[in-house]
Design an enzyme around this catalytic site. Sequence first.
Site, PDB file in Angstrom:
ATOM      1  N   GLU A 218       0.783  -1.332  -0.055  1.00  0.00           N
ATOM      2  CA  GLU A 218      -0.041   0.128   0.088  1.00  0.00           C
ATOM      3  C   GLU A 218       0.897   1.087  -0.066  1.00  0.00           C
ATOM      4  OE1 GLU A 218      -0.448  -2.791   1.987  1.00  0.00           O
ATOM      5  OE2 GLU A 218      -2.606  -3.197   1.681  1.00  0.00           O
TER       6      GLU A 218
ATOM      7  N   HIS B 143     -11.427  -4.658   9.248  1.00  0.00           N
ATOM      8  CA  HIS B 143     -12.014  -4.690   8.085  1.00  0.00           C
ATOM      9  C   HIS B 143     -13.147  -3.803   7.699  1.00  0.00           C
ATOM     10  CE1 HIS B 143      -9.449  -7.759   6.674  1.00  0.00           C
ATOM     11  NE2 HIS B 143     -10.056  -8.197   5.580  1.00  0.00           N
TER      12      HIS B 143
END
Lengths: 332, 328
Positions: free
Chosen positions: A64, A133
């Site tokens: 990322e 999440h």
Amino acid sequence: MSLKNRKLQYSLAINEAIHQMMEIDESVFLIGQGVKSPWYVGNTARGLLERFGDERVIDTPVSENAITGAAVGAAIAGMRPIVVHPRMDFMMYAMDPIINESANWHYMFGGNSTVPVVIWSIINRGGEQAAQHSQSLHTLCAHIPGLKVVMPATPYDVKGLMIAAIKDDNPVIYIDDRWLYNLEGDVPEEIYSVPIGKGIICKKGKDITLVSVSYMAIEAIKAAEYLKKEGIDVEVIDLRSVKPIDKELLFESVKKTGRLIIADCGWKTCGFAAEISAMVCENIFEYLKSPIARITLPDTPAPASFALEKVYYPKSDNIIAKIQEVLKWETK
Amino acid sequence: MRKKYNKNFLVGLYRTMMRIRICEESLVEPILRGEVKCPCHLYSGEEAIATGVCAALDESDYIFGSHRSHGHYLAKGGSMPELIAEIYGKETGCSKGRGGSMHLIAPEKGMLGAVPIVGGTISIALGAALASKIRKQKRVTVSFFGDGTTGEGVLYESLNFASLKKLPIIFACENNLYSTHLPIRECRLQNNIFKTGVPFGIPGDRVDGNNVLKVYESTKAAVEICKKGNGPVFIEFLTYRLRGHVGPDDNIHGMRTDIRPKEEIERWQKKDPIKRYERFLFKNKILVKQEVEMIRKEVEQEVNNSFAFALSSSYPKEMELTKYVFKE
């Protein structure tokens, strides 16, 4: 050209915006984890790879930080990248390129460089996915000078805000919610922009102003519809942009109704709802007839168990109860 | 060596190194006097790297730098008056007084930015290289970073992605043996930075960073590799900063002392890249002492003019504090 009543799903409206912008502007490209995978990003990337090839639709290793930095760097070099983080939580690895680099870049070089990047992340709460999440971290992004933050709630806004974000010369954090992906709504076929920093009145009303963003706008409308039957006339605002905030729309509505409740999908402490509340208190306190109320997540990480999720995520019922409470306040 | 290069080129390298050195050294007094307030990480001693690398690049090639990037900025063609003005926080600076010494940019010269987050511009450079690849441009991007950056995860993520996509990027590690105050032996067990890219399929080179021609040649070879579509390349340049990490010396708690062993500094002073190159130029009869003196005087004049420009420039207007937060 536009079919007035064409309905489109939220996820497909994103897809259409990206298709159309990649079509008309060669500097637009999509990069990130899962752009080849419907499992990650739903229908949003459908057909892009086939149409534009893997030079402009780039699925990436799990990196990322580097990938977001690469999008920022490509923007600095004149491209208009869209970098996707299929779970907003994963984007935390990329806070350096987002906060230290992209947000500051234009300022710290005295306007001599710009970063027209769209940093797109998806909130993926519920479904017992627990704390890593599911996070709505829009407030964190909105705190940083130099970042714009948008959170579209409807298919119309999704397309219009994605297009506006791509066209914007600044870094835009574009946050959507997986719970909205199947939502259908009117979406014109042509390319159009929803201006960043402009909210919308979803339902006019005179008794209380209900401010919301993202998924909470849907719950807010549900709440307002229910209360209408009870004779309570709620004005629902979807701010659409978490930054800049549409102060004019907000102040005008609160001046009219004299009451304010905020429904946010983030946490309470130092959150977006707190900012809205402070803005109103600082600027138009004299118009308030009752205390401001906030509907937020509790200051708790997201639990996994369905039994706990039920109480963790606020719904229209919570909004209804809170509005009823606020309206009683004067008679106390 | 003499035969391979024409005189203009060889003298040009010398002039660039002198411009960097004299410019850097001219900041020492103003820093000590407190007149220059922003943190200045001086490049004295490392001039051969910026000079040699940038000499191997075209103007359209990109570079990105770090906290210690006055040299990179000047070598790539950045304006010296705008550099000094920026260091003085003036509106005429290359970043309009919003950046200071650690935020330098000259986009028209391909110097796309220097920032002090260690490793911060590696992925940014990666993206600039990706942009060139997507647009099918024959353009190379150089990412300058220090040895301390090898401790940052983003370097490894970037190496992997650059290799995967065969991006035209040169990872230029300037190993000056210190990560701020910490000697490299306390940062890593093995002395093998140049092999950093190897697990990712990226060739690595270790070069004497105090030898400007060696720097130039290794970079030139790397540029060829990148322009043929066979990038990336990783190069470790061995060098030493003659000044402290920030400011003229390491200035621990205001003591104005350098924490590095005196003998070590003296050993490296003997390897001063400019003196070494000067000897080479004399030996090969490319320059005589008088010409060197002339170059020195010209550069001193340029530096003086740059300071005069900076000192006579205005500060940014207070009312413009929030200008440039967003591109309007």
